[in-house]
Design a protein around this motif. Structure first.
Motif, PDB file in Angstrom:
ATOM      1  N   GLN A   1       0.285   5.312   1.320  1.00 38.22           N
ATOM      2  CA  GLN A   1       0.839   5.500   2.664  1.00 38.22           C
ATOM      3  C   GLN A   1       2.237   6.121   2.586  1.00 38.22           C
ATOM      4  O   GLN A   1       3.215   5.507   3.022  1.00 38.22           O
ATOM      5  CB  GLN A   1       0.943   4.145   3.378  1.00 38.22           C
ATOM      6  CG  GLN A   1      -0.307   3.323   3.297  1.00 38.22           C
ATOM      7  CD  GLN A   1      -0.991   3.165   4.657  1.00 38.22           C
ATOM      8  OE1 GLN A   1      -0.605   3.796   5.634  1.00 38.22           O
ATOM      9  NE2 GLN A   1      -2.008   2.332   4.713  1.00 38.22           N
TER      10      GLN A   1
ATOM     11  N   MET B   1       5.555  -7.771   5.845  1.00 41.44           N
ATOM     12  CA  MET B   1       4.356  -7.382   5.092  1.00 41.44           C
ATOM     13  C   MET B   1       3.193  -7.155   6.040  1.00 41.44           C
ATOM     14  O   MET B   1       3.002  -7.937   6.975  1.00 41.44           O
ATOM     15  CB  MET B   1       4.023  -8.509   4.100  1.00 41.44           C
ATOM     16  CG  MET B   1       2.802  -8.250   3.249  1.00 41.44           C
ATOM     17  SD  MET B   1       2.511  -9.588   2.086  1.00 41.44           S
ATOM     18  CE  MET B   1       3.660  -9.170   0.792  1.00 41.44           C
ATOM     19  N   PRO B   2       2.424  -6.078   5.815  1.00 47.91           N
ATOM     20  CA  PRO B   2       1.264  -5.862   6.679  1.00 47.91           C
ATOM     21  C   PRO B   2       0.272  -7.031   6.564  1.00 47.91           C
ATOM     22  O   PRO B   2       0.138  -7.628   5.496  1.00 47.91           O
ATOM     23  CB  PRO B   2       0.649  -4.564   6.149  1.00 47.91           C
ATOM     24  CG  PRO B   2       1.235  -4.358   4.791  1.00 47.91           C
ATOM     25  CD  PRO B   2       2.558  -5.038   4.794  1.00 47.91           C
ATOM     26  N   GLU B   3      -0.382  -7.331   7.661  1.00 48.25           N
ATOM     27  CA  GLU B   3      -1.408  -8.392   7.755  1.00 48.25           C
ATOM     28  C   GLU B   3      -0.830  -9.803   7.733  1.00 48.25           C
ATOM     29  O   GLU B   3      -1.561 -10.771   7.821  1.00 48.25           O
ATOM     30  CB  GLU B   3      -2.472  -8.256   6.646  1.00 48.25           C
ATOM     31  CG  GLU B   3      -3.215  -6.934   6.668  1.00 48.25           C
ATOM     32  CD  GLU B   3      -4.195  -6.794   5.533  1.00 48.25           C
ATOM     33  OE1 GLU B   3      -4.791  -7.816   5.103  1.00 48.25           O
ATOM     34  OE2 GLU B   3      -4.372  -5.653   5.045  1.00 48.25           O
ATOM     35  N   TYR B   4       0.467  -9.947   7.543  1.00 46.14           N
ATOM     36  CA  TYR B   4       1.088 -11.271   7.531  1.00 46.14           C
ATOM     37  C   TYR B   4       2.260 -11.287   8.512  1.00 46.14           C
ATOM     38  O   TYR B   4       2.890 -10.245   8.751  1.00 46.14           O
ATOM     39  CB  TYR B   4       1.617 -11.632   6.141  1.00 46.14           C
ATOM     40  CG  TYR B   4       0.536 -11.987   5.163  1.00 46.14           C
ATOM     41  CD1 TYR B   4       0.128 -13.308   4.991  1.00 46.14           C
ATOM     42  CD2 TYR B   4      -0.106 -11.003   4.418  1.00 46.14           C
ATOM     43  CE1 TYR B   4      -0.885 -13.634   4.105  1.00 46.14           C
ATOM     44  CE2 TYR B   4      -1.118 -11.315   3.534  1.00 46.14           C
ATOM     45  CZ  TYR B   4      -1.505 -12.636   3.368  1.00 46.14           C
ATOM     46  OH  TYR B   4      -2.501 -12.967   2.501  1.00 46.14           O
ATOM     47  N   THR B   5       2.547 -12.447   9.054  1.00 48.26           N
ATOM     48  CA  THR B   5       3.742 -12.600   9.882  1.00 48.26           C
ATOM     49  C   THR B   5       4.648 -13.627   9.214  1.00 48.26           C
ATOM     50  O   THR B   5       4.261 -14.786   9.019  1.00 48.26           O
ATOM     51  CB  THR B   5       3.372 -13.087  11.301  1.00 48.26           C
ATOM     52  OG1 THR B   5       2.543 -12.098  11.912  1.00 48.26           O
ATOM     53  CG2 THR B   5       4.631 -13.277  12.141  1.00 48.26           C
TER      54      THR B   5
ATOM     55  N   ALA C   1       5.364 -16.137   3.792  1.00 48.91           N
ATOM     56  CA  ALA C   1       3.938 -16.454   3.922  1.00 48.91           C
ATOM     57  C   ALA C   1       3.383 -17.078   2.639  1.00 48.91           C
ATOM     58  O   ALA C   1       2.269 -17.597   2.634  1.00 48.91           O
ATOM     59  CB  ALA C   1       3.158 -15.182   4.256  1.00 48.91           C
TER      60      ALA C   1
ATOM     61  N   PRO D   1      -2.347  -7.681   0.930  1.00 51.43           N
ATOM     62  CA  PRO D   1      -1.008  -7.251   0.476  1.00 51.43           C
ATOM     63  C   PRO D   1      -0.238  -8.334  -0.290  1.00 51.43           C
ATOM     64  O   PRO D   1       0.500  -8.021  -1.226  1.00 51.43           O
ATOM     65  CB  PRO D   1      -0.285  -6.904   1.778  1.00 51.43           C
ATOM     66  CG  PRO D   1      -1.351  -6.685   2.773  1.00 51.43           C
ATOM     67  CD  PRO D   1      -2.491  -7.572   2.391  1.00 51.43           C
TER      68      PRO D   1
ATOM     69  N   ALA E   1       2.415  -0.910   8.321  1.00 49.93           N
ATOM     70  CA  ALA E   1       1.735  -0.193   7.228  1.00 49.93           C
ATOM     71  C   ALA E   1       2.148  -0.727   5.859  1.00 49.93           C
ATOM     72  O   ALA E   1       1.427  -1.503   5.242  1.00 49.93           O
ATOM     73  CB  ALA E   1       2.024   1.296   7.330  1.00 49.93           C
TER      74      ALA E   1
ATOM     75  N   PRO F   1       0.797  -1.227   0.000  1.00 55.25           N
ATOM     76  CA  PRO F   1       0.000   0.000   0.000  1.00 55.25           C
ATOM     77  C   PRO F   1       0.836   1.288   0.000  1.00 55.25           C
ATOM     78  O   PRO F   1       0.329   2.331   0.410  1.00 55.25           O
ATOM     79  CB  PRO F   1      -0.778  -0.122   1.300  1.00 55.25           C
ATOM     80  CG  PRO F   1       0.175  -0.820   2.227  1.00 55.25           C
ATOM     81  CD  PRO F   1       1.037  -1.710   1.380  1.00 55.25           C
TER      82      PRO F   1
END
Lengths: 491, 183
Positions: A130, B134-138, A299, A231, B113, A126
């Motif tokens: 941002q 990365m946001p929203e991930y670990t 991930a 993301p 962010a 983002p």
């Protein structure tokens, strides 16, 4: 090509279409400007030029977007010119693409120079929304919108390419030479220009559509922040688009090698089963090896990352074994006369093949863990873009400037051309090695300031960049001065 | 050291490729009237090269896949020290800035962010490991330090104006007696 199926239906250009020359002239001018920006970036990293971080990252954004854009514009001119000798393409669509490209460029320039946008050409979500107040949503929207306009132009062009190829060959499979690849090779396979164009239209239509989707989602997010994007999905879409789009530039530009070198050597470069197999395999491999950009995103599904490494290794084979060996075979003891066009085209095949080597090495997960996003990355992509794609387009430009035929004794190259060639080749190699050496030392890419131990690599890179710029200036100036010859009748 | 291996391997292979191009370029002006034998020989070389690359590259590639840094791979399964890492514009938030040689460290890395990249550099500024933030991930990175010292954590994913100055420190102490005894 000696293929009768093709030659009886050829519609050779009597004169080089003006839009093709306009594309090449635009690409030549912009590449010089972007090289100047690149030189400024390396000078700043080397501590030889004082650039504020915001200016550095704005120039970085322009350099990336500009280089990718003109790579596409120059290589699409190569594809359109040669493909147009086998199928009937729409000149209006080609001009529309050029106009949309220029509109997009103006939007991008405005977003960066007036809006201060510096989110890098990859616009990784983002970040555009941002920026910690550094740029406005409007500036980001202008940049994203500019890319969208440019992508729309190219998508229109590929749709026209698809229309023309389907009109001529009936199906994409026939245009990819499937009857000859999977059946009896009757010697009537489409020429490489058609096979390559078909390959590119498939991958780039999918790539650009994916890119357009993430660009539109980013645009919505800029004004409706509640509209969030996953993301990891955004990163996948962005890198899939960027990876396919930049790879496609090489696959389009290399058509110049397949088409022009045989005219110098007198040896046809046929669409044999091996050549067809390589190009068909590349359709799949270029689209499926993009996870090598995400090897450090733990991930991601592990199978996708392992596949990214495996397919990246495999994707080097068509380049190294088929195109490189094919070019060397075509040239070896052919009695070829050297001029700048033939020299640049052979150099380009070396540059492509050489760039694949550090790229594949970096696609190895355990090596990527200590090389990813260091200067190693611009090191390998500059190798196959600066020493590969660019000389393909420059060679094509010189070929046109020579009236579309190999140099005869009376038209031998000037000394400045020879000097330009060797400066470009040697300094270009030095330039990419400086990047690779910096990557070996761990210097991060996209840094406005480097630590003292990384400065020697930056300074060497800046020196070589200045030499490459000077040589390219000679090439582009000579092309522009010979536009009349380039426009003239092609043999 | 993977960096040196990558560098040397690239130089050697690019050098071989360059030599092949120079060899051909220097003989390009010569002309053989009947090119068929030459082309036939080149196709044989192409076939040999294809299989040679396949035979050499496949086991090398499979070998490199044995030691992946991902969760399901055979990485150090001993009890690890957990360090929570959050990337912010433009600083790293660490749950602790202390670690020990020989004890596996599990970096659980995320972002507040935008995207960042956690690059771990030793005192010689040699990159020893990295993972994206990365946001929203670990993203979980396990790393066992083998040398004590003050390591630097740099950002390796472009994140805006101060990206180049997003640096934190991690102090890695000598191995504990228990750890030394275990080793």
């Amino acid at each position: 090509m000696t293929d009768t199926y093709v030659t009886t239906n050829m519609t050779a250009h009597d004169r080089t279409p003006i839009p093709v020359l306009a594309c090449l002239a635009t690409a030549g001018a912009v590449v010089l400007l972007m090289m100047v920006f690149g030189l400024l970036l390396r000078l700043a990293q080397g501590g030889m030029l004082d650039l504020a971080p915001d200016t550095f990252y704005e120039l970085l954004t322009l350099h990336g977007a500009g280089m990718v854009g003109i790579a596409a514009l120059g290589s699409v001119a190569v594809m359109w010119y040669f493909l147009g000798q086998y199928v009937r393409l729409s000149g209006a669509v080609f001009v529309a693409n050029l106009v949309l490209f220029l509109v997009g460029v103006v939007m991008i320039l405005a977003s960066v120079l007036f809006g201060g946008f510096a989110g890098a050409w990859t616009f990784l979500y983002p970040l555009p929304a941002q920026p910690m107040g550094v740029w406005s949503a409007h500036a980001a929207a202008l940049f994203v919108g500019g890319l969208l306009v440019i992508g729309t132009g190219f998508l229109l062009l590929y749709l026209d390419v698809a229309r023309a190829i389907l009109g001529r060959y009936g199906s994409l499979g026939r245009a990819l030479g499937w009857p000859q690849l999977f059946g009896h090779d009757d010697g009537r396979a489409p020429p490489v220009a058609v096979v390559a164009s078909t390959m590119v239209l498939i991958i780039n239509t999918i790539g650009i559509t994916t890119g357009a989707a993430i660009l539109v989602m980013t645009l919505v997010n800029l004004y409706v922040p509640a509209f969030g994007i996953d993301p990891l999905l955004a990163k996948n879409m962005t890198y899939f688009f960027g990876h396919v789009f930049i790879n496609a530039t090489i696959y389009m530009a290399v058509i110049a090698v397949y088409e022009i070198l045989p005219r110098y050597t007198g040896r046809p470069w046929k669409s044999s089963k091996v050549v067809l197999a390589a190009w068909n395999a590349s359709v799949i491999m270029v689209m499926t090896n993009y996870p090598h950009h995400l090897l450090m995103d733990f991930a991601m599904p592990e199978w996708a990352l392992v596949a990214g490494q495996v397919i990246s290794y495999a994707s080097g084979l068509p380049v190294l074994v088929v195109t490189v060996i094919g070019a060397l075979t075509n040239v070896h003891r052919s009695g070829m006369r050297w001029d700048l066009a033939s020299g640049l085209l052979l150099l380009s095949v070396f540059g492509w093949g050489a760039g694949v080597i550090p790229a594949i090495i970096d696609a190895t997960v355990v090596i990527n863990q200590v090389m990813h996003n260091t200067l190693w990355v611009p090191g390998h992509f500059h190798t196959y873009l600066l020493l590969g794609m660019l000389p393909m387009v420059l060679g094509f430009m010189y070929f046109l400037a020579r009236g579309g035929r190999p140099t005869d004794a009376a038209g031998a190259e000037r000394g400045i051309d020879r000097i330009g060639f060797w400066v470009f080749a040697v300094a270009g190699l030095g330039f990419v090695l400086a990047f690779l050496a910096g990557g070996r030392a761990g210097a991060p890419r996209r840094y406005a300031e480097h630590l003292a131990q990384w400065l020697p690599y930056d300074r060497a890179g800046a020196l070589f960049a200045a030499l490459v710029l000077a040589a390219t200036l000679v090439f582009v100036a000579r092309f522009l001065l010979r536009l009349g010859s380039a426009r003239g009748r092609v043999a | 050291m993977y960096q040196t291996l990558a560098w040397q391997l690239s130089l050697i292979l690019m050098g071989v490729l360059l030599a092949a191009f120079l060899f051909v370029a220097l003989r390009a002006r010569d002309r053989v009237e009947d090119a068929a034998p030459l082309i036939s020989r080149a196709y044989r070389i192409r076939g040999i090269l294809f299989w040679a690359i396949l035979v050499v590259l496949t086991p090398v590639m499979l070998y490199t896949l044995i030691d992946l840094p991902y969760a399901s791979a055979g990485i150090d399964r001993r009890e690890a020290q957990v360090i929570e890492v959050v990337g912010k514009q433009w600083a790293w938030d660490l749950s602790t800035d202390q670690a020990s040689v020989g004890t596996p460290v599990e970096f659980r890395v995320t972002s507040a962010a935008v995207n960042h990249g956690l690059g771990i550099y030793d005192e010689d500024m040699r990159l020893v490991a990295q993972v994206m933030a990365m946001p929203e991930y670990t993203n979980t990175l396990r790393h066992t330090f083998s040398e004590p010292g003050t390591y630097k954590l740099l950002c390796l994913e472009y994140c805006g104006m101060i990206h180049h100055d997003m640096i934190a420190e991690l102090k890695v102490g000598a191995a504990s007696e228990e750890e030394t005894a275990r080793d």
